[in-house]
Each structure stands twice: as C-alpha cells, then as structure tokens.
Motif scaffolding. Structure first.
Motif, mmCIF file in Angstrom:
data_model
loop_
_atom_site.group_PDB
_atom_site.id
_atom_site.type_symbol
_atom_site.label_atom_id
_atom_site.label_comp_id
_atom_site.label_asym_id
_atom_site.label_seq_id
_atom_site.Cartn_x
_atom_site.Cartn_y
_atom_site.Cartn_z
ATOM 1 N N GLU A 21 14.602 4.560 5.881
ATOM 2 C CA GLU A 21 14.595 5.911 5.318
ATOM 3 C C GLU A 21 13.241 6.579 5.513
ATOM 4 O OE1 GLU A 21 15.887 5.522 1.255
ATOM 5 O OE2 GLU A 21 17.976 5.164 1.854
ATOM 6 N N PHE A 22 12.157 5.830 5.351
ATOM 7 C CA PHE A 22 10.807 6.364 5.551
ATOM 8 C C PHE A 22 10.661 6.893 6.970
ATOM 9 C CE2 PHE A 22 6.358 5.672 6.822
ATOM 10 C CZ PHE A 22 5.691 6.432 5.862
ATOM 11 N N TYR A 23 11.008 6.090 7.990
ATOM 12 C CA TYR A 23 10.831 6.523 9.375
ATOM 13 C C TYR A 23 11.848 7.566 9.818
ATOM 14 C CZ TYR A 23 6.867 3.572 10.181
ATOM 15 O OH TYR A 23 5.610 3.032 10.120
ATOM 16 N N GLU A 24 12.987 7.640 9.177
ATOM 17 C CA GLU A 24 13.911 8.747 9.454
ATOM 18 C C GLU A 24 13.222 10.071 9.136
ATOM 19 O OE1 GLU A 24 18.429 8.224 8.741
ATOM 20 O OE2 GLU A 24 17.411 7.011 7.207
ATOM 21 N N LEU A 88 2.303 11.342 2.429
ATOM 22 C CA LEU A 88 2.059 10.776 1.107
ATOM 23 C C LEU A 88 3.254 11.018 0.190
ATOM 24 C CD1 LEU A 88 -1.708 11.699 0.670
ATOM 25 C CD2 LEU A 88 -0.732 9.487 1.356
ATOM 26 N N ARG A 89 3.862 12.188 0.282
ATOM 27 C CA ARG A 89 5.044 12.498 -0.525
ATOM 28 C C ARG A 89 6.198 11.553 -0.191
ATOM 29 N NH1 ARG A 89 9.811 14.673 -0.606
ATOM 30 N NH2 ARG A 89 9.882 15.208 1.604
ATOM 31 N N ALA A 93 0.798 5.390 2.228
ATOM 32 C CA ALA A 93 -0.469 5.236 1.514
ATOM 33 C C ALA A 93 -1.594 5.526 2.501
ATOM 34 C CB ALA A 93 -0.601 3.816 0.971
ATOM 35 N N LYS A 94 -2.699 6.051 1.989
ATOM 36 C CA LYS A 94 -3.852 6.340 2.838
ATOM 37 C C LYS A 94 -4.996 5.418 2.422
ATOM 38 C CE LYS A 94 -6.994 9.985 4.315
ATOM 39 N NZ LYS A 94 -7.439 11.363 4.067
ATOM 40 N N PRO A 95 -5.347 4.456 3.293
ATOM 41 C CA PRO A 95 -6.452 3.565 2.949
ATOM 42 C C PRO A 95 -7.784 4.309 2.952
ATOM 43 C CG PRO A 95 -5.588 3.038 5.138
ATOM 44 C CD PRO A 95 -4.743 4.136 4.578
ATOM 45 N N ALA A 96 -8.734 3.790 2.200
ATOM 46 C CA ALA A 96 -10.052 4.428 2.090
ATOM 47 C C ALA A 96 -10.805 4.405 3.423
ATOM 48 C CB ALA A 96 -10.878 3.741 1.006
ATOM 49 N N ASP A 97 -10.686 3.322 4.174
ATOM 50 C CA ASP A 97 -11.395 3.199 5.455
ATOM 51 C C ASP A 97 -10.705 4.078 6.495
ATOM 52 O OD1 ASP A 97 -12.925 2.442 7.606
ATOM 53 O OD2 ASP A 97 -12.504 0.309 7.429
ATOM 54 N N PRO A 110 5.625 2.080 3.844
ATOM 55 C CA PRO A 110 5.972 1.350 2.618
ATOM 56 C C PRO A 110 5.944 -0.175 2.741
ATOM 57 C CG PRO A 110 7.429 3.227 2.856
ATOM 58 C CD PRO A 110 6.633 3.119 4.138
ATOM 59 N N ALA A 111 6.039 -0.701 3.957
ATOM 60 C CA ALA A 111 5.970 -2.152 4.161
ATOM 61 C C ALA A 111 4.546 -2.611 4.482
ATOM 62 C CB ALA A 111 6.915 -2.580 5.274
ATOM 63 N N GLY A 112 3.592 -1.671 4.531
ATOM 64 C CA GLY A 112 2.197 -2.014 4.784
ATOM 65 C C GLY A 112 1.747 -1.919 6.223
#
Length: 121
Positions: A21-24, A88-89, A93-97, A110-112
């Motif tokens: 669903e995320f990549y759709e 993001l919606r 996630a947005k990593p700090a680096d 969502p799976a990292g």
C-alpha cells in the motif's frame, strides 16, 4: 544476447500489505497481486516492485551498517518539500543523517528500507 529480461526488484518485509500500500501511493504503482506472503506491483510499462514476507525480518539500520541496507530505491520528484510532506503523511520516516547537501533526501519506508527522493531533470 540477454539471458532474461528485467522483472522486478523484490523487497523483504514483515508486513506485505502495509509495504504494498505504501509503494502504491508513493510510486504510483498498481497492485497486480497481493497476499500475506507476497505482492507484485507494476506501472504497466515494465517497472515492477515486489515484496515478500520474511519470518524474523530485520530492517536495515541506515546509516549504520549493523544490518546493511542491501539496496535502495530512487524516487524522482518535482518538488522535494512537497514530496517530503506527502511521504511522511504516507508513513515514511526521515532519518536525521541527510548527506548530499540538500540535493536529495533519504527516507525509510514502513519496513525500514532506505530510499532517496531527488529532483531529476
């Protein structure tokens, strides 16, 4: 002469439905097949992304290499700020680096899995 032809990139994950669903939504792909154990998404022009459920899945640890990223995807966008808000919606996630001096941005699905967004001309 090629032995075969490109079919798809396949991502390991714990939750196939969530990642499909995320990549759709993120990449404009359509679900061709989705089950608890695997999914296949396509744009109809030969671009395909697949997911497979892996028992005991361990997400990549970016930027650390304790659990290597193994691969990453690049997403072409028209506007980085607008794309970031939508990613993001949708659950990225947005990593700090953030290397690259603002030329691209790195996110985690969502799976990292890490993936990049950048403006491609």
């Amino acid at each position: 002469m090629a032995v075969g032809r490109w079919a798809a990139v396949t991502l390991d994950c714990a939750d196939v439905t969530e990642l499909a669903e995320f990549y759709e939504h993120v990449a404009g792909l359509k679900a061709v097949q989705v089950s608890e154990t695997g999914a296949y998404l396509s744009n109809g022009d030969g671009v395909a992304l697949a997911m497979q459920r892996v028992e005991g899945y361990r997400a990549p640890q970016w930027p650390s290499q304790d659990v290597p990223q193994q691969l990453h995807l690049d997403l072409a966008v028209d506007d980085l700020d607008a794309a970031e808000a939508e990613l993001l919606r949708l659950g990225a996630a947005k990593p700090a680096d953030q290397p690259g001096d603002g030329k691209w941005r790195i996110y985690l699905d969502p799976a990292g899995h890490p993936f990049c967004a950048s403006v491609w001309n």
